[in-house]
Design a protein around this motif. Structure first.
Motif, mmCIF file in Angstrom:
data_model
loop_
_atom_site.group_PDB
_atom_site.id
_atom_site.type_symbol
_atom_site.label_atom_id
_atom_site.label_comp_id
_atom_site.label_asym_id
_atom_site.label_seq_id
_atom_site.Cartn_x
_atom_site.Cartn_y
_atom_site.Cartn_z
ATOM 1 N N HIS A 44 37.264 65.239 25.010
ATOM 2 C CA HIS A 44 36.331 65.836 24.060
ATOM 3 C C HIS A 44 37.014 65.797 22.699
ATOM 4 O O HIS A 44 38.193 66.131 22.584
ATOM 5 C CB HIS A 44 36.007 67.272 24.465
ATOM 6 C CG HIS A 44 35.222 67.328 25.735
ATOM 7 N ND1 HIS A 44 35.819 67.575 26.960
ATOM 8 C CD2 HIS A 44 33.926 67.134 25.980
ATOM 9 C CE1 HIS A 44 34.898 67.532 27.894
ATOM 10 N NE2 HIS A 44 33.736 67.267 27.334
ATOM 11 N N LEU A 45 36.272 65.412 21.671
ATOM 12 C CA LEU A 45 36.900 65.170 20.373
ATOM 13 C C LEU A 45 37.025 66.404 19.496
ATOM 14 O O LEU A 45 37.939 66.500 18.698
ATOM 15 C CB LEU A 45 36.156 64.060 19.640
ATOM 16 C CG LEU A 45 36.223 62.717 20.368
ATOM 17 C CD1 LEU A 45 35.459 61.654 19.603
ATOM 18 C CD2 LEU A 45 37.664 62.284 20.576
ATOM 19 N N SER A 46 36.123 67.345 19.604
ATOM 20 C CA SER A 46 36.206 68.572 18.821
ATOM 21 C C SER A 46 35.441 69.661 19.559
ATOM 22 O O SER A 46 34.346 70.044 19.166
ATOM 23 C CB SER A 46 35.624 68.370 17.419
ATOM 24 O OG SER A 46 35.704 69.569 16.681
ATOM 25 N N ASN A 47 36.015 70.163 20.630
ATOM 26 C CA ASN A 47 35.273 71.043 21.524
ATOM 27 C C ASN A 47 35.003 72.443 20.978
ATOM 28 O O ASN A 47 34.353 73.245 21.631
ATOM 29 C CB ASN A 47 35.941 71.120 22.889
ATOM 30 C CG ASN A 47 37.323 71.719 22.847
ATOM 31 O OD1 ASN A 47 37.761 72.249 21.839
ATOM 32 N ND2 ASN A 47 38.035 71.629 23.957
ATOM 33 N N SER A 48 35.433 72.732 19.772
ATOM 34 C CA SER A 48 35.110 74.039 19.200
ATOM 35 C C SER A 48 33.780 74.040 18.464
ATOM 36 O O SER A 48 33.154 75.092 18.318
ATOM 37 C CB SER A 48 36.219 74.501 18.255
ATOM 38 O OG SER A 48 36.291 73.629 17.140
ATOM 39 N N SER A 97 31.561 70.877 18.655
ATOM 40 C CA SER A 97 30.678 69.803 19.100
ATOM 41 C C SER A 97 30.911 69.493 20.577
ATOM 42 O O SER A 97 31.908 69.896 21.161
ATOM 43 C CB SER A 97 30.901 68.533 18.268
ATOM 44 O OG SER A 97 31.993 67.783 18.742
ATOM 45 N N GLU A 137 31.007 66.255 21.483
ATOM 46 C CA GLU A 137 31.292 64.817 21.453
ATOM 47 C C GLU A 137 32.333 64.463 22.511
ATOM 48 O O GLU A 137 33.413 65.036 22.568
ATOM 49 C CB GLU A 137 31.771 64.380 20.073
ATOM 50 C CG GLU A 137 31.857 62.876 19.972
ATOM 51 C CD GLU A 137 32.149 62.373 18.578
ATOM 52 O OE1 GLU A 137 31.826 61.210 18.310
ATOM 53 O OE2 GLU A 137 32.704 63.135 17.765
ATOM 54 N N SER A 172 41.468 60.432 15.634
ATOM 55 C CA SER A 172 41.908 61.087 16.875
ATOM 56 C C SER A 172 41.829 60.181 18.102
ATOM 57 O O SER A 172 42.733 60.192 18.940
ATOM 58 C CB SER A 172 41.123 62.374 17.118
ATOM 59 O OG SER A 172 39.746 62.109 17.303
#
Length: 186
Positions: free
Chosen positions: A115-119, A121, A123, A168
């Motif tokens: 997960h690229l930005s789990n806070s 999104s 994504e 990332s």
């Protein structure tokens, strides 16, 4: 002790704030894990993020350079793109590799999912290693003005260490391939 699989958030309501073909932004009225009222915004991605580390038989790899509008700067990255939900991610990876570099690989391996930005999104990305390459003509999209750079993998790894590569997915994939080279799993 709370069960780590139980969601401690309570959603009271939701409101769509923005929507386009690639993302959707929703605002939620919530009760947070400590019982307080609040809001939470979530960016929903309508594609899977795809990234590809390419390695030829001499351990060279390919980077793609392009100006990234969202961060207002030039970025060196592994070949990347979006895969439509419902489409085999490997087929999306093959398409992206050909579009951006003109390369076709006959050997593919998933090396990482994340997960690229789990806070903020949801994504999700799939990172591949592509090998056994043949060169064809690149087919970039009209929104892409790309520079392709073939480099020794070790030099690309040094770019990650020095902070020259900040994307990332690229950082994660290059570090993963470096670990695979070091532990002999490649």
């Amino acid at each position: 002790m709370a069960d780590e699989e139980t969601n401690p958030w309570q959603t009271l309501s939701s409101k769509e704030i923005y929507d386009n073909p690639w993302i959707n932004l929703t605002e939620y009225q919530v009760i947070n894990p400590n019982g307080g009222n609040g809001i939470y915004g979530k960016v929903h991605f309508k594609n899977i993020a795809i990234g590809i580390v390419v390695l030829d038989d001499k351990l060279n790899t390919y980077l793609v350079g392009q100006y990234r509008y969202a961060i207002d700067q030039y970025s060196w990255e592994i070949p990347e793109g979006g895969g439509l939900l419902g489409v085999d991610p490997l087929e999306s990876a093959k398409r992206e590799l050909l579009e951006e570099t003109g390369l076709v690989a006959s050997s593919w391996r998933v090396i990482q999912t994340m997960h690229l930005s789990n806070s903020v999104s949801n994504e999700y990305s799939i990172l591949y290693l592509a090998q056994n390459l043949t060169q064809h003509d690149a087919e970039p999209e009209e929104t892409e003005q790309l520079e392709i750079k073939k480099m020794p993998f070790e030099e690309v790894y040094q770019w990650v260490k020095s902070g020259k590569i900040t994307d990332s997915m690229s950082v994660a994939a290059i570090l993963k391939v470096k670990l695979m080279l070091l532990d002999g799993s490649l």
